[in-house]
Design an enzyme around this catalytic site. Structure first.
Site, short mmCIF file in Angstrom:
data_model
loop_
_atom_site.label_atom_id
_atom_site.label_comp_id
_atom_site.label_asym_id
_atom_site.label_seq_id
_atom_site.Cartn_x
_atom_site.Cartn_y
_atom_site.Cartn_z
N PHE A 13 0.82 -1.21 0.00
CA PHE A 13 0.00 0.00 0.00
C PHE A 13 0.86 1.27 0.00
CE2 PHE A 13 -2.67 2.87 2.89
CZ PHE A 13 -3.41 3.39 1.84
N ARG A 34 8.36 -9.98 -5.29
CA ARG A 34 8.80 -11.34 -5.01
C ARG A 34 8.87 -12.19 -6.27
NH1 ARG A 34 8.84 -13.96 -0.16
NH2 ARG A 34 8.54 -12.69 1.70
N LYS A 41 -0.48 -8.74 -9.98
CA LYS A 41 -0.32 -8.09 -8.69
C LYS A 41 0.25 -6.67 -8.81
CE LYS A 41 0.17 -12.16 -5.74
NZ LYS A 41 1.03 -12.86 -4.74
N LEU A 63 12.87 -10.13 0.98
CA LEU A 63 13.55 -9.78 2.23
C LEU A 63 14.15 -10.98 2.94
CD1 LEU A 63 11.18 -7.08 3.79
CD2 LEU A 63 13.29 -6.73 2.50
N LYS A 157 9.06 -3.75 14.94
CA LYS A 157 9.42 -2.45 14.36
C LYS A 157 10.54 -1.78 15.14
CE LYS A 157 7.69 -1.07 11.26
NZ LYS A 157 7.90 -1.35 9.81
N PRO A 182 5.83 6.59 10.76
CA PRO A 182 4.43 6.96 10.55
C PRO A 182 3.50 6.33 11.59
CG PRO A 182 5.05 5.22 9.03
CD PRO A 182 6.31 5.62 9.76
N SER A 197 -4.26 -1.77 8.03
CA SER A 197 -4.65 -0.49 8.60
C SER A 197 -6.02 -0.01 8.11
CB SER A 197 -3.59 0.58 8.29
OG SER A 197 -3.44 0.75 6.90
#
Length: 353
Positions: A13, A34, A41, A63, A157, A182, A197
């Protein structure tokens, strides 16, 4: 020569809006995915580049694997490391979140440093700033969440950002680090797929919940956050700094009141009661999504974005506009529909940019 920027996690997003912001400002964008074969996608991004005439290419990198990162960062001036695991439900083992977040961040930083990338802008979170403190206070970039007193996501995080700063301070490389923290990220979708979110807005519009959880957040509009990423890579003095990007606290009940007022004419019967904490804990036994809110019942975040305003020249739109635009896009993409399908509205024609 046109500046090339790498954006990680292209189909996410936030990454999508960062790509849009960069293309709008003439940057050449390389973005990681990926699977290069999964064209559907990223179709919305390909269409975006076509409409704007922007220069956008995709490369394969994950990652959790070293493969592809040297090629991804090659010839890039800046890396926006946006990709990060975000749980739809609480993990059974917190290491499922922490290890990918930390190792993924270090993997990107190592590749960037080895390639001589000028600057990395890392997307962290207020989750690394505002949680676990015994005293309620307005938190700034000088604050860190208390790791041994916070849930798995907030811990992931915090530890990932700390690892990034430790790497930046210990390496002899010249790659600069800037971190953005953020709050809850809301705003219009670029495709018919939501992020975690969006769930409070979606659930309220769809009446998937009988009322609001007594929980609050410090939101930020994804479009404003994309601007913050661009400014963080452009402003020379930003190097070596953290920047909180969030507005004043917003309770879920306040969000419900706004949605109820603005979308009632379209047939949405948004529940406005605030649920007692004991009921939320009971529902959380059966609903893993609700379970995410249990550790933060009765509290909200209090943070200051003054530093970003002052040093980056960053501004935020009114959060009421963000919530309306979020709801409009959920409706426009058919993710939620009014119970009374005979109701029509000019909002139904709204599409995200």
């Amino acid at each position: 020569m046109t500046t090339r920027v790498l954006v990680t996690g292209a189909t996410g997003f936030v990454a999508g809006h960062c790509i849009a912001e960069l293309l709008d400002h003439g940057y050449v964008v390389r973005a990681t995915v990926r699977d290069l074969a999964a064209h559907a996608k990223r179709a919305h991004l390909t269409d975006l580049a076509r409409r704007t005439g922007g220069d956008l290419e995709f490369v394969a990198a994950s990652l959790d694997d070293d493969a592809g990162w040297a090629e991804a960062v090659a010839d890039c001036d800046t890396v926006l490391h946006v990709a990060s695991p975000f749980p739809a439900t609480p993990p059974d083992d917190e290491r499922e979140l922490i290890e990918p977040a930390v190792e993924g961040t270090l993997r990107v930083l190592r590749a960037a440093a080895a390639a001589g990338v000028r600057r990395v802008v890392l997307t962290s979170s207020v989750a690394a700033v505002a949680y676990g403190h015994e005293v309620d206070a307005v938190r700034t970039e000088d604050d860190w969440s208390v790791v041994d007193r916070i849930p798995a996501y907030q811990k992931s995080k915090t530890l990932a950002e700390r690892a990034a700063w430790e790497f930046a301070e210990s390496t002899s490389a010249t790659t600069e680090l800037v971190v953005l923290n953020p709050g809850m990220i809301l705003g219009p979708l670029l495709e018919a797929r939501t992020s975690t979110s969006h769930e409070p807005v979606r659930r309220l519009l769809a009446r998937d919940v009988p009322g609001s959880v007594k929980t609050g957040w410090t939101p930020v509009d994804v479009r404003d956050l994309a601007v913050a990423h661009r400014l963080a890579m452009e402003v020379p003095e930003a190097a070596g700094n953290r920047y909180i990007c969030a507005t004043d606290p917003l309770w879920m009940g306040d969000m419900a009141d706004l949605l109820a007022r603005d979308f009632a004419a379209e047939g949405f019967r948004v529940p406005t009661r605030v649920l007692p904490n004991w009921l939320v804990r009971l529902v959380a036994i059966f609903d893993k999504g609700v379970r995410l809110t249990v550790p933060v019942l009765g509290r909200t975040e209090h943070v200051s974005a003054d530093k970003a305003h002052r040093e980056l020249g960053w501004t935020m739109r009114p959060i009421e506009d963000t919530i309306r635009d979020t709801a409009d896009s959920l409706i426009a993409f058919g993710i939620v529909t009014a119970p009374d399908r005979s109701v029509t509205s000019s909002r139904a024609a709204v599409r995200t940019r």
